[in-house]
Design an enzyme around this catalytic site. Structure first.
Site, PDB file in Angstrom:
ATOM      1  N   ASN A 168      -5.115   4.418  -4.240  1.00 46.49           N
ATOM      2  CA  ASN A 168      -6.464   4.296  -3.647  1.00 46.49           C
ATOM      3  C   ASN A 168      -7.409   3.495  -4.531  1.00 46.49           C
ATOM      4  O   ASN A 168      -8.015   4.051  -5.450  1.00 46.49           O
ATOM      5  CB  ASN A 168      -7.035   5.694  -3.370  1.00 46.49           C
ATOM      6  CG  ASN A 168      -6.359   6.350  -2.200  1.00 46.49           C
ATOM      7  OD1 ASN A 168      -5.157   6.589  -2.218  1.00 46.49           O
ATOM      8  ND2 ASN A 168      -7.125   6.609  -1.157  1.00 46.49           N
TER       9      ASN A 168
ATOM     10  N   THR B 259       0.441   3.552   1.711  1.00 48.05           N
ATOM     11  CA  THR B 259       0.507   4.021   3.099  1.00 48.05           C
ATOM     12  C   THR B 259       1.905   3.917   3.662  1.00 48.05           C
ATOM     13  O   THR B 259       2.240   4.580   4.638  1.00 48.05           O
ATOM     14  CB  THR B 259      -0.508   3.250   3.968  1.00 48.05           C
ATOM     15  OG1 THR B 259      -0.819   3.995   5.118  1.00 48.05           O
ATOM     16  CG2 THR B 259      -0.018   1.882   4.332  1.00 48.05           C
TER      17      THR B 259
ATOM     18  N   TYR C 211      -1.577   0.130  10.871  1.00 48.01           N
ATOM     19  CA  TYR C 211      -1.866  -0.588   9.618  1.00 48.01           C
ATOM     20  C   TYR C 211      -0.689  -0.423   8.654  1.00 48.01           C
ATOM     21  O   TYR C 211      -0.178  -1.398   8.110  1.00 48.01           O
ATOM     22  CB  TYR C 211      -3.157  -0.073   8.971  1.00 48.01           C
ATOM     23  CG  TYR C 211      -3.250  -0.429   7.521  1.00 48.01           C
ATOM     24  CD1 TYR C 211      -3.051   0.543   6.534  1.00 48.01           C
ATOM     25  CD2 TYR C 211      -3.488  -1.739   7.132  1.00 48.01           C
ATOM     26  CE1 TYR C 211      -3.089   0.199   5.195  1.00 48.01           C
ATOM     27  CE2 TYR C 211      -3.533  -2.077   5.794  1.00 48.01           C
ATOM     28  CZ  TYR C 211      -3.326  -1.089   4.830  1.00 48.01           C
ATOM     29  OH  TYR C 211      -3.354  -1.427   3.496  1.00 48.01           O
TER      30      TYR C 211
ATOM     31  N   SER D  78       0.834  -1.202   0.000  1.00 42.31           N
ATOM     32  CA  SER D  78       0.000   0.000   0.000  1.00 42.31           C
ATOM     33  C   SER D  78       0.868   1.252   0.000  1.00 42.31           C
ATOM     34  O   SER D  78       1.950   1.267   0.582  1.00 42.31           O
ATOM     35  CB  SER D  78      -0.888   0.005   1.256  1.00 42.31           C
ATOM     36  OG  SER D  78      -1.468   1.280   1.459  1.00 42.31           O
TER      37      SER D  78
ATOM     38  N   LYS E  73       2.083  -3.173   6.906  1.00 47.25           N
ATOM     39  CA  LYS E  73       2.376  -3.313   5.472  1.00 47.25           C
ATOM     40  C   LYS E  73       3.882  -3.182   5.234  1.00 47.25           C
ATOM     41  O   LYS E  73       4.478  -3.945   4.454  1.00 47.25           O
ATOM     42  CB  LYS E  73       1.616  -2.255   4.658  1.00 47.25           C
ATOM     43  CG  LYS E  73       0.160  -2.584   4.456  1.00 47.25           C
ATOM     44  CD  LYS E  73      -0.018  -3.811   3.562  1.00 47.25           C
ATOM     45  CE  LYS E  73      -1.476  -4.134   3.342  1.00 47.25           C
ATOM     46  NZ  LYS E  73      -1.686  -5.303   2.464  1.00 47.25           N
TER      47      LYS E  73
HETATM   48  C1  WQD Z   1      -9.422   9.662   0.731  1.00 54.50           C
HETATM   49  C2  WQD Z   1      -9.673  11.139   0.888  1.00 54.50           C
HETATM   50  C3  WQD Z   1      -9.934  11.823   3.168  1.00 54.50           C
HETATM   51  C4  WQD Z   1     -13.728   9.682   3.805  1.00 54.50           C
HETATM   52  C5  WQD Z   1      -6.714   4.738   2.968  1.00 54.50           C
HETATM   53  C6  WQD Z   1      -5.573   3.970   3.554  1.00 54.50           C
HETATM   54  C7  WQD Z   1      -4.744   3.381   2.445  1.00 54.50           C
HETATM   55  C8  WQD Z   1      -5.602   2.586   1.503  1.00 54.50           C
HETATM   56  C9  WQD Z   1      -6.755   3.424   0.979  1.00 54.50           C
HETATM   57  C10 WQD Z   1      -5.477   0.219   2.018  1.00 54.50           C
HETATM   58  C11 WQD Z   1      -8.898  11.741   2.061  1.00 54.50           C
HETATM   59  C12 WQD Z   1     -11.229  12.050   2.380  1.00 54.50           C
HETATM   60  C13 WQD Z   1     -12.563  10.176   3.248  1.00 54.50           C
HETATM   61  C14 WQD Z   1     -14.786  10.574   4.157  1.00 54.50           C
HETATM   62  C15 WQD Z   1     -13.457  12.412   3.349  1.00 54.50           C
HETATM   63  N1  WQD Z   1      -6.106   1.413   2.114  1.00 54.50           N
HETATM   64  N2  WQD Z   1     -12.440  11.507   3.028  1.00 54.50           N
HETATM   65  N3  WQD Z   1     -14.604  11.902   3.921  1.00 54.50           N
HETATM   66  O1  WQD Z   1      -7.060   7.697   3.684  1.00 54.50           O
HETATM   67  O2  WQD Z   1      -6.244   8.129   1.293  1.00 54.50           O
HETATM   68  O3  WQD Z   1      -6.195   5.829   2.231  1.00 54.50           O
HETATM   69  O4  WQD Z   1      -7.466   3.898   2.120  1.00 54.50           O
HETATM   70  O5  WQD Z   1      -4.445  -0.019   1.477  1.00 54.50           O
HETATM   71  O6  WQD Z   1      -3.777   2.551   3.031  1.00 54.50           O
HETATM   72  O7  WQD Z   1      -4.762   4.856   4.288  1.00 54.50           O
HETATM   73  O8  WQD Z   1      -8.376   6.871   1.668  1.00 54.50           O
HETATM   74  O9  WQD Z   1     -10.738   6.966   1.044  1.00 54.50           O
HETATM   75  O10 WQD Z   1     -10.116   7.088   3.506  1.00 54.50           O
HETATM   76  O11 WQD Z   1      -9.656   9.045   2.002  1.00 54.50           O
HETATM   77  O12 WQD Z   1     -13.322  13.600   3.152  1.00 54.50           O
HETATM   78  O13 WQD Z   1     -15.873  10.172   4.679  1.00 54.50           O
HETATM   79  O14 WQD Z   1     -11.052  11.338   1.171  1.00 54.50           O
HETATM   80  O15 WQD Z   1      -9.683  12.900   4.062  1.00 54.50           O
HETATM   81  O16 WQD Z   1      -8.498  13.049   1.685  1.00 54.50           O
HETATM   82  P1  WQD Z   1      -6.945   7.251   2.274  1.00 54.50           P
HETATM   83  P2  WQD Z   1      -9.809   7.434   2.087  1.00 54.50           P
END
Ligand code: WQD
Length: 326
Positions: free
Chosen positions: A161, A109, A131, A107, A135
């Site tokens: 993502n 991440t 998490y 990831s 990874k």
């Molecule tokens: C994306 C954007 C939030 C939800 C995570 C893990 C990563 C991977 C993918 C596994 C950000 C914004 C989100 C909401 C929002 N997983 N957001 N309102 O955090 O980039 O990555 O998932 O491998 O390891 O860290 O993805 O979809 O949670 O957020 O505004 O209700 O959407 O702030 O900018 P993220 P996300």
């Protein structure tokens, strides 16, 4: 599915802790052919040893991990045990049964808050949550094994993502409880399961103040795995590649694209930033293109179209009856 379409014989091993048999039935329906399935938990070392000894696998694709950033902060030991101990069990079972090719689902991440974007594979690795730490450790376990045993080869795929759904609309994302991730949350607002989207932060130094990410269609992601398996089976060496489009998309840009595709308004409220979030992360995917000949083909419109096609026909996810219209 992508593996079967390229002629590989597939056996899925899953504990079903975060999935359901429903997915399997639908996979078989879409492919029109049987797919092997074994319910097994990687934490059950004897069971995974027996499984690999019974089948003559050419390669393993390792997807098995708990993956919620927020949950990992609440339950770090569960994440270390499931993700890291499970990986050690798998690697030991592979060695015992002579399986020497591994594709690993890692990831972005592991990059944490990158110093610069787009992110290259040689960027600093710095994890910001349990998490992400699992990874990174899983990557390092695999790397050390490859160093100790040249016959063992691995392809490490760093997802940005993942979003979207299978084009049939029969298989898609169905998170339990409140979705942590943006796209499934938007989908649930669109079908009326949630009243509005909370946008985490509107004051980032980005195009419109909201978080920027590199969203990649799950179909593109799947194809990269097949390319990685074929790479390991036909050539020498290991690899680590970023899987992204190379395009950063903001939260509001994704909302707008989804509204245009679905014809549904997505009400939202800008609230405080989410702890641990970074402003902008998107990939430099050129190494995957050079080593695997792979590049993402689906754009944000296709991602929203397929996610909406899945969710609009299955508002309750897999709890909804299967609506099969080609
Ligand atoms: C994306 C954007 C939030 C939800 C995570 C893990 C990563 C991977 C993918 C596994 C950000 C914004 C989100 C909401 C929002 N997983 N957001 N309102 O955090 O980039 O990555 O998932 O491998 O390891 O860290 O993805 O979809 O949670 O957020 O505004 O209700 O959407 O702030 O900018 P993220 P996300």
């Amino acid at each position: 599915m992508a593996l079967a379409e390229r002629g590989h014989r597939v056996v899925i091993a899953d504990s079903l802790v975060n999935s359901s048999q429903q997915v399997l039935w639908r996979l078989r329906h879409v492919i029109g052919a049987p797919i092997g399935f074994e319910q097994v938990d990687l934490c059950d070392k004897a069971a995974i040893m027996e499984l690999l000894a019974r089948h003559r696998f050419d390669a393993v694709i390792h997807f098995a991990a708990l993956k919620s950033v927020g949950e990992s902060c609440e339950r770090p030991l569960d994440y270390f045990e499931n993700n890291i101990s499970g990986t050690i069990n798998l690697l030991q079972a592979m060695r015992a049964s002579g399986v020497r090719r591994l594709v690993f689902s890692s990831s972005a991440t592991v990059y944490g808050d990158p110093e610069r974007v787009p992110v290259r594979e040689d960027a600093r690795l710095q994890v910001t949550n349990p998490y992400g730490r699992t990874k990174l450790v899983m990557e390092q376990l695999i790397e050390d094994l490859c160093r100790s045993d040249a016959s063992f080869r691995a392809a490490n795929l760093r997802y940005f993502n993942p979003v979207g759904a299978h084009v049939s609309g029969l298989i898609g994302e169905d998170p339990g409880g409140t979705p942590n991730n943006l796209m499934p949350y938007i989908c649930q607002v669109a079908v009326g399961r949630r009243d509005r989207l909370r946008v985490f932060g509107g004051d980032y130094p980005t195009v419109d103040g909201t978080g920027v990410r590199d969203y990649i269609h799950v179909t593109d992601l799947a194809r990269a795995h097949v390319d990685a398996v074929d790479y390991l089976l036909r050539s020498e060496g290991n690899l680590t590649v970023n899987l992204g489009t190379g395009q950063g998309v903001s939260v509001l840009e994704l909302v707008q694209a989804f509204e245009q595709v679905s014809g549904r308004a997505i009400p939202y409220e800008v609230v405080d930033r989410r702890p641990g979030d970074v402003a902008a992360v998107y990939a430099d995917p050129s190494l995957a293109q050079r080593l695997l000949g792979w590049r993402a083909q689906c754009d944000v419109v296709a991602m929203c179209r397929d996610a909406w096609h899945w969710q609009s026909r299955h508002p309750q996810g897999y709890a909804s009856p299967m609506r099969d219209r080609r």
